[in-house]
Design an enzyme around this catalytic site. Structure first.
Site, PDB file in Angstrom:
ATOM      1  N   CYS A 131      87.375  35.084  91.424  1.00 16.99           N
ATOM      2  CA  CYS A 131      88.221  36.209  91.010  1.00 16.99           C
ATOM      3  C   CYS A 131      89.592  35.726  90.563  1.00 16.99           C
ATOM      4  CB  CYS A 131      88.364  37.217  92.142  1.00 16.99           C
ATOM      5  SG  CYS A 131      86.863  38.133  92.441  1.00 16.99           S
ATOM      6  N   HIS A 132      90.257  34.971  91.414  1.00 17.61           N
ATOM      7  CA  HIS A 132      91.626  34.580  91.097  1.00 17.61           C
ATOM      8  C   HIS A 132      91.887  33.106  91.357  1.00 17.61           C
ATOM      9  CE1 HIS A 132      91.500  38.901  92.105  1.00 17.61           C
ATOM     10  NE2 HIS A 132      92.065  38.975  90.931  1.00 17.61           N
ATOM     11  N   GLY A 133      90.806  32.332  91.560  1.00 18.62           N
ATOM     12  CA  GLY A 133      90.946  30.884  91.578  1.00 18.62           C
ATOM     13  C   GLY A 133      91.397  30.258  92.881  1.00 18.62           C
TER      14      GLY A 133
END
Lengths: 418, 189
Positions: B153-155
């Site tokens: 999703c956001h690393g």
């Protein structure tokens, strides 16, 4: 709603009504004779288009609610039943889902128009603020609605957005649990989102009423950004602007229908045709296109709380625009410097949207997109907090025309009209 | 009417303040049930604990179970993965706390404090950033730079002990309360 009323009740019945509930007088004064600047262009038709969008969403939404089941086990299937079994269910759903995108498309044009022509400046600050409030309510409504089909994007979008609140120090996790009604997004969450999704459009309709009320006190701004000075500057709302609004509404509906009938899933995400699975997150989760710029800001910050603050601040900033702009001239037509920064902001928002749609580790031309998004976020903030106040002070605006009539009709015609 | 003016205020002042105060208390008392009804219901709070047979989990493999509506990761780590996790200096971690429900809150995020048996790592599979389920590394497809998990999703990147190493997540993956009933069975919750 303000100023002198030109309504004269004709029949005895109209007189009887007028003394008891002067609704015909209100309609006459606001939608028929209301003096409207004679130079409004295409970009001013989006207010009417947005009212149409809200009505479409409410009508199709009420119909869909007759067939939809807000239950984590049944919701996905009920949406598929709407698509396959319910008479014209596919049409209602595609109009509703594409209607949300059309609504946001129109609202972004409407907002950028307000920004370009300085429609937020005194005495129209409250119109702008009510508008930003409507925009916020629209985002909440769209988010709740996107959760209802209970596909993979519904579920994981709901998880990510509600988890934003968990970034708040100390009380955050409790707020998240309170929003979920459980320890994760689940059946309780789906039910309350359905309830709120049904409620909020009516709240929006009420705030739209205030927005229009506030508009009718000073009257419309216009592309020149100068005040109405004489009756020659205006035209009655009907038939001039009812017809103009209707014409552009028709063009808008053609685009709308194009998506509904020829590319109904253009704005959708294929993952949302997979039923929600709390154990597997899709490889790339993205919000709907209209939230992508904010999502890109969130992702570009490598810290949870700061990311949430930067994203929230981007919206809060919009409320403050009337006081961040120091220019005495409203319209960018006469602001050669601001005009360039304005168009850079439009491009900036598109770049942010593009970054938000790509996966976290993506790159363009060898540049990691996370850095592009960071730069674009900096420009977004700089535009409102630095460029707006400073350019307003240092810029030399072009000469304003003497009046709307003079600008539209030319010197001689305006003089003759007087 | 007789004159009712006193230094301490009139009868009317008293009624005004008393009814106002009563009204405020009444509104607050009526609002609370409306707010609290959104909190988890008794059914959601009645959390059953779960017994899980982990004999099927092979070395280097993770199996995902469901617990309290969340994914529950059970990963049997290889000696190399344990060694990699042990080699990390705890003071260099973004989150130096163990986040282990079986230990005191201030326990340090050493590899030993993240597990009960070093080879069996039990985690709640919820990224501490915004709640996605991180993807586990396998011998053929390493996720992230630390051989543990990557949240797409956001690393956010987690190491082989489920500790946050890089990205926006603020905390290590949580270790749920659990106990070994035998070598192959654990009870979670």
């Amino acid at each position: 709603m303000s100023g002198h009323s030109t309504y004269t009740p004709k029949s005895g019945f109209e007189k009887w009504i007028d003394q008891r509930l002067p609704l015909p007088r209100l309609m006459h004064d606001t939608m028929q004779t209301f003096p409207t600047p004679r130079n409004l262009n295409i970009w001013y038709t989006f207010g009417g288009i947005l009212t149409f969008c809200l009505a479409v969403q409410i009508v199709t939404g009420i119909v869909l609610a007759m067939h939809y089941v807000a239950n984590a086990d049944l919701a996905f299937e009920s949406v598929e039943r709407i698509m396959r079994d319910v008479n014209y269910g596919w049409l209602m759903r595609f109009v509703h889902s594409n209607g949300a995108s059309m609504f946001f498309l129109a609202v972004y044009i409407h907002m950028f128009r307000g920004l370009y022509y300085g429609s937020y400046k005194a005495p129209r600050e409250l119109i702008w603020i009510l508008g930003v409030l409507i925009y916020l309510l629209m985002m909440a409504t769209a988010f709740f609605g996107y959760v209802l089909p209970w596909g993979q994007m519904s579920f994981w979008g709901a998880t990510v957005i509600t988890n934003l609140f968990s970034a708040i120090p100390y009380v955050g996790p409790h707020i998240a649990t309170w929003l979920w009604g459980d320890f994760a997004v689940g059946d309780a969450t789906l039910n309350r989102f359905f309830s709120l999704h049904y409620l909020l459009p009516f709240i929006i309709a009420a705030v739209v009423g205030l927005h229009i009320w506030a508009l009718h006190v000073p009257g419309n701004n216009n592309p020149l950004g100068i005040d109405v000075k004489s009756p020659q500057d205006t035209l009655p709302f009907h038939p001039y602007y009812t017809v103009k609004d209707a014409f552009y509404l028709c063009l808008f509906v053609i685009v709308f229908a194009g998506f509904v009938f020829y590319a109904p899933n253009f704005f959708g995400n294929p993952d949302n045709y997979v039923q929600a699975n709390p154990l597997v997150t899709p490889p790339d989760i993205v919000p709907e296109w209209y939230l992508l710029p904010f999502y890109a800001m969130l992702r570009s910050i490598p810290n949870k709380l700061m990311g949430v603050i930067v994203m929230g601040g981007a919206i809060v900033t919009l409320f403050l625009i009337p006081w961040l702009d120091t220019s005495r001239v409203r319209s960018c037509r006469f602001r050669p410097l601001m005009k360039q920064f304005f168009w850079a902001l439009v491009v900036d928002c598109i770049i942010l949207g593009y970054c938000g749609a790509q996966s976290v580790d993506a790159a363009a031309f060898g540049i990691p997109l996370v850095w592009v998004a960071r730069l674009a976020s900096v420009y977004y903030y700089a535009f409102f907090w630095l460029i707006m106040p400073i350019v307003g002070l240092i810029e030399t605006p072009k000469k304003l025309p003497a009046s709307i009539a003079q600008s539209v009709l030319g010197d001689s015609a305006a003089a003759a009209a007087e | 009417m007789t004159d009712t003016t006193h230094d301490a205020g009139t009868r009317r002042d008293f009624l005004y303040v008393a009814s106002g105060a009563m009204g405020a208390v009444g509104v607050a008392a009526a609002a609370w049930p409306l707010i609290d009804q959104m909190n988890p219901s008794a059914a959601a709070l009645a959390l059953a604990s779960t017994e899980i047979d982990i004999s099927a989990v092979q070395a280097g493999q993770q199996i995902v179970y469901k617990w309290r509506g969340h994914p529950l990761f059970v990963r049997r780590r290889t000696p190399a993965e344990i060694a990699a996790a042990k080699a990390v200096d705890v003071s260099s971690l973004p989150d130096p706390l163990a986040r282990n429900a079986n230990l005191p809150d201030n326990a340090q995020a050493t590899d030993a404090d993240r597990t009960i048996k070093p080879e069996v790592l039990v985690l709640i599979g919820v990224c501490t950033h915004l709640g996605c389920t991180p993807t586990v590394s396998t011998p053929t497809a390493v996720e992230g730079e630390y051989g543990g998990w990557l949240c797409h999703c956001h690393g956010s990147q987690y190491d082989t002990a489920g500790r946050i190493r890089k990205g926006p997540a603020p905390q290590n993956l949580a270790v749920p309360p659990y106990a070994f009933l035998s070598d192959t069975r654990i009870k979670v919750g």
